[in-house]
Scaffold this active site. Structure first.
Site, PDB file in Angstrom:
ATOM      1  N   GLY A 132      -5.346   2.329  -6.131  1.00  0.00           N
ATOM      2  CA  GLY A 132      -5.759   3.384  -7.068  1.00  0.00           C
ATOM      3  C   GLY A 132      -6.837   4.262  -6.459  1.00  0.00           C
ATOM      4  O   GLY A 132      -7.346   3.982  -5.367  1.00  0.00           O
ATOM      5  N   HIS A 174     -18.416   1.510 -13.282  1.00  0.00           N
ATOM      6  CA  HIS A 174     -18.474   2.856 -13.865  1.00  0.00           C
ATOM      7  C   HIS A 174     -17.824   2.933 -15.253  1.00  0.00           C
ATOM      8  O   HIS A 174     -17.954   3.961 -15.924  1.00  0.00           O
ATOM      9  CB  HIS A 174     -17.895   3.879 -12.891  1.00  0.00           C
ATOM     10  N   LEU A 198       3.141   2.836  -6.375  1.00  0.00           N
ATOM     11  CA  LEU A 198       3.183   2.109  -7.648  1.00  0.00           C
ATOM     12  C   LEU A 198       3.454   3.040  -8.831  1.00  0.00           C
ATOM     13  O   LEU A 198       3.768   2.564  -9.921  1.00  0.00           O
ATOM     14  CB  LEU A 198       1.873   1.347  -7.873  1.00  0.00           C
ATOM     15  N   ASP A 227       0.875  -1.179   0.000  1.00  0.00           N
ATOM     16  CA  ASP A 227       0.000   0.000   0.000  1.00  0.00           C
ATOM     17  C   ASP A 227       0.907   1.223   0.000  1.00  0.00           C
ATOM     18  O   ASP A 227       2.079   1.137   0.358  1.00  0.00           O
ATOM     19  CB  ASP A 227      -0.914   0.002   1.241  1.00  0.00           C
ATOM     20  N   ILE A 228       0.333   2.344  -0.358  1.00  0.00           N
ATOM     21  CA  ILE A 228       1.098   3.599  -0.355  1.00  0.00           C
ATOM     22  C   ILE A 228       1.266   4.106   1.089  1.00  0.00           C
ATOM     23  O   ILE A 228       2.178   4.863   1.398  1.00  0.00           O
ATOM     24  CB  ILE A 228       0.393   4.636  -1.273  1.00  0.00           C
ATOM     25  N   ARG A 276     -30.293   1.815  -5.147  1.00  0.00           N
ATOM     26  CA  ARG A 276     -29.397   1.407  -6.252  1.00  0.00           C
ATOM     27  C   ARG A 276     -28.672   0.099  -5.916  1.00  0.00           C
ATOM     28  O   ARG A 276     -28.411  -0.731  -6.787  1.00  0.00           O
ATOM     29  CB  ARG A 276     -28.391   2.528  -6.528  1.00  0.00           C
ATOM     30  N   SER A 315     -21.115  -2.292  -5.997  1.00  0.00           N
ATOM     31  CA  SER A 315     -21.046  -1.567  -4.717  1.00  0.00           C
ATOM     32  C   SER A 315     -20.604  -2.546  -3.636  1.00  0.00           C
ATOM     33  O   SER A 315     -21.412  -3.322  -3.112  1.00  0.00           O
ATOM     34  CB  SER A 315     -22.414  -0.974  -4.376  1.00  0.00           C
ATOM     35  N   TYR A 337     -13.272   8.776 -13.504  1.00  0.00           N
ATOM     36  CA  TYR A 337     -12.946   7.524 -12.799  1.00  0.00           C
ATOM     37  C   TYR A 337     -13.284   6.312 -13.681  1.00  0.00           C
ATOM     38  O   TYR A 337     -12.450   5.424 -13.887  1.00  0.00           O
ATOM     39  CB  TYR A 337     -13.729   7.492 -11.473  1.00  0.00           C
TER      40      TYR A 337
END
Ligand code: 15L
Length: 260
Positions: free
Chosen positions: A71, A111, A50, A32-33, A172, A163, A134
């Protein structure tokens, strides 16, 4: 697959996958960052960015598979998305090729096709229809994955995740919900030994109102949870969708900066 690398290991999906790998007794290299907490004896933790190509190359040394969950994971500006979802992803694929990584499991998103209307059922073969920068970054990611398979024989499974939530809370989500156990089943199905080449699969639970039909995907994923179980709770929560959110699969990502 022996060495499996999980990127974005500190995020919500990463956290669930780490527990799943630990429960099923599989070692995992996690990255992870940001600093990672609660590192288990079965985990090897590496912190880094990354978008730094040298870091990514070293990370993937001797890896068989990468589960790429890192991301930007929400709708942000193009400038904010660029280093993490475009530059870092390219570094990952270049490194995967160089290091002989067999397969990348790529966290794409619903998306990438969010501008389709909610009365349409989509298959993984549908033409892209992104709803945001995105979503557009996920279109780039899927196209990159395809090129690296066709040209360099790096396999990819692109997960068009819906989701991902412990419980659905909005109307939704009756269509888009992906439960924690189903996400784990989806990743396991993407890690099988048989060749998968380039595949796309929607990351969605067995919701009766789902927009996505995975029956043509070669990923043998059988979800078990159904958002309908939570219908009464969702109704009690009282969330109302706007007209645009109700009309398009991408919901609020479509509504954001909608101008037609
Ligand atoms: C996604 O791809 C996002 O990562 C997440 O934040 C949610 O917005 C989800 O899609 C969704 O469509 O609900």
């Amino acid at each position: 697959m022996k060495k499996i690398v999980l990127t974005g290991a500190g995020g919500s999906i990463g956290t669930v996958l780490r527990a799943h790998f630990a429960d099923t007794g599989r070692p995992l290299t996690i990255t992870d960052i940001r600093e990672l907490s609660g590192v288990r004896s079965s985990e090897t933790a590496v912190v880094g960015d990354l978008s730094d190509a040298a870091f990514t190359r070293a990370l993937l040394q001797d890896a068989d598979a990468v589960i790429h969950m890192a991301g930007v994971s929400t709708n942000k500006s193009f400038e904010e998305i660029l280093p993490h979802n475009i530059v870092a992803l390219n570094n990952l694929y270049v490194a995967a090729r160089e290091q002989g990584v067999r397969r990348v499991i790529f966290a794409s998103s619903n998306h990438a096709t969010g501008m389709y209307t909610t009365n349409t059922t989509l298959t993984p073969q549908v033409v892209f229809n992104p709803d945001s920068y995105y979503g557009l970054s996920k279109v780039f990611g899927e196209a990159l994955a395809r090129m690296f398979w066709e040209k360099h024989e790096v396999e990819s499974v692109c997960l068009r995740i819906g989701s991902f939530l412990q419980k659905p809370t909005s109307p939704r989500h009756l269509s888009t919900w992906l439960s924690f156990p189903d996400l784990c089943a989806l990743v396991d199905a993407s890690l099988v030994d048989e060749q998968l080449g380039f595949e796309i699969v929607y990351g969605v639970s067995a919701n009766i109102r789902k927009y996505w039909d995975n029956s043509s995907s070669r990923v043998a994923y059988t979800p078990t949870d159904n958002a309908e179980t939570f219908l009464a709770d969702i109704e009690r929560g009282g969330i109302k969708l706007t007209d645009i959110e109700a009309r398009y699969q991408g919901g609020d990502y479509v509504a954001d900066d909608f101008g037609r």
